[in-house]
Design a protein around this motif. Structure first.
Motif, short mmCIF file in Angstrom:
data_model
loop_
_atom_site.label_atom_id
_atom_site.label_comp_id
_atom_site.label_asym_id
_atom_site.label_seq_id
_atom_site.Cartn_x
_atom_site.Cartn_y
_atom_site.Cartn_z
N THR A 1 0.84 -1.20 0.00
CA THR A 1 0.00 0.00 0.00
C THR A 1 0.87 1.25 0.00
O THR A 1 1.79 1.38 0.82
CB THR A 1 -0.91 0.02 1.25
OG1 THR A 1 -1.70 -1.16 1.24
CG2 THR A 1 -1.82 1.22 1.25
N CYS A 2 0.58 2.18 -0.89
CA CYS A 2 1.33 3.43 -0.98
C CYS A 2 1.09 4.28 0.27
O CYS A 2 -0.06 4.56 0.60
CB CYS A 2 0.91 4.21 -2.23
SG CYS A 2 1.79 5.78 -2.41
N PRO A 3 2.16 4.71 0.95
CA PRO A 3 1.98 5.54 2.13
C PRO A 3 1.55 6.97 1.81
O PRO A 3 1.07 7.68 2.68
CB PRO A 3 3.37 5.52 2.79
CG PRO A 3 4.31 5.35 1.64
CD PRO A 3 3.57 4.45 0.67
N ASN A 4 1.69 7.38 0.56
CA ASN A 4 1.34 8.74 0.16
C ASN A 4 -0.15 8.90 -0.15
O ASN A 4 -0.77 9.88 0.25
CB ASN A 4 2.16 9.17 -1.05
CG ASN A 4 3.65 9.10 -0.78
OD1 ASN A 4 4.11 9.40 0.32
ND2 ASN A 4 4.41 8.68 -1.76
N CYS A 5 -0.70 7.93 -0.88
CA CYS A 5 -2.10 8.06 -1.33
C CYS A 5 -3.00 6.92 -0.88
O CYS A 5 -4.21 6.98 -1.08
CB CYS A 5 -2.15 8.19 -2.85
SG CYS A 5 -1.69 6.66 -3.72
N GLY A 6 -2.41 5.86 -0.30
CA GLY A 6 -3.20 4.72 0.12
C GLY A 6 -3.54 3.76 -1.00
O GLY A 6 -4.27 2.80 -0.79
#
Length: 59
Positions: free
Chosen positions: A43-48
């Motif tokens: 999961t991207c920590p910036n955008c989810g």
């Protein structure tokens, strides 16, 4: 519009990501190395968003 091929993992900033090597990206082109992606459970920590294998460029 061309995909931006970032050269370093955005999380650890030490892993080199050559255009023909493995990397993971989200739909916003946030880019991570495979070990960091696994630590973040994909999961991207910036955008989810979901992190998926980055396409490779032909020769």
């Amino acid at each position: 519009m061309a995909l931006e091929m970032r050269e370093r993992c955005e999380r650890c900033e030490t892993t080199a990501l050559p255009a023909d090597g493995p990397a993971r990206i989200c739909s916003y082109e946030c880019t991570f190395c495979v070990p960091c992606t696994e630590e973040m459970s994909g999961t991207c920590p910036n955008c989810g968003g979901e992190l998926v294998p980055r396409p490779r460029r032909a020769g």
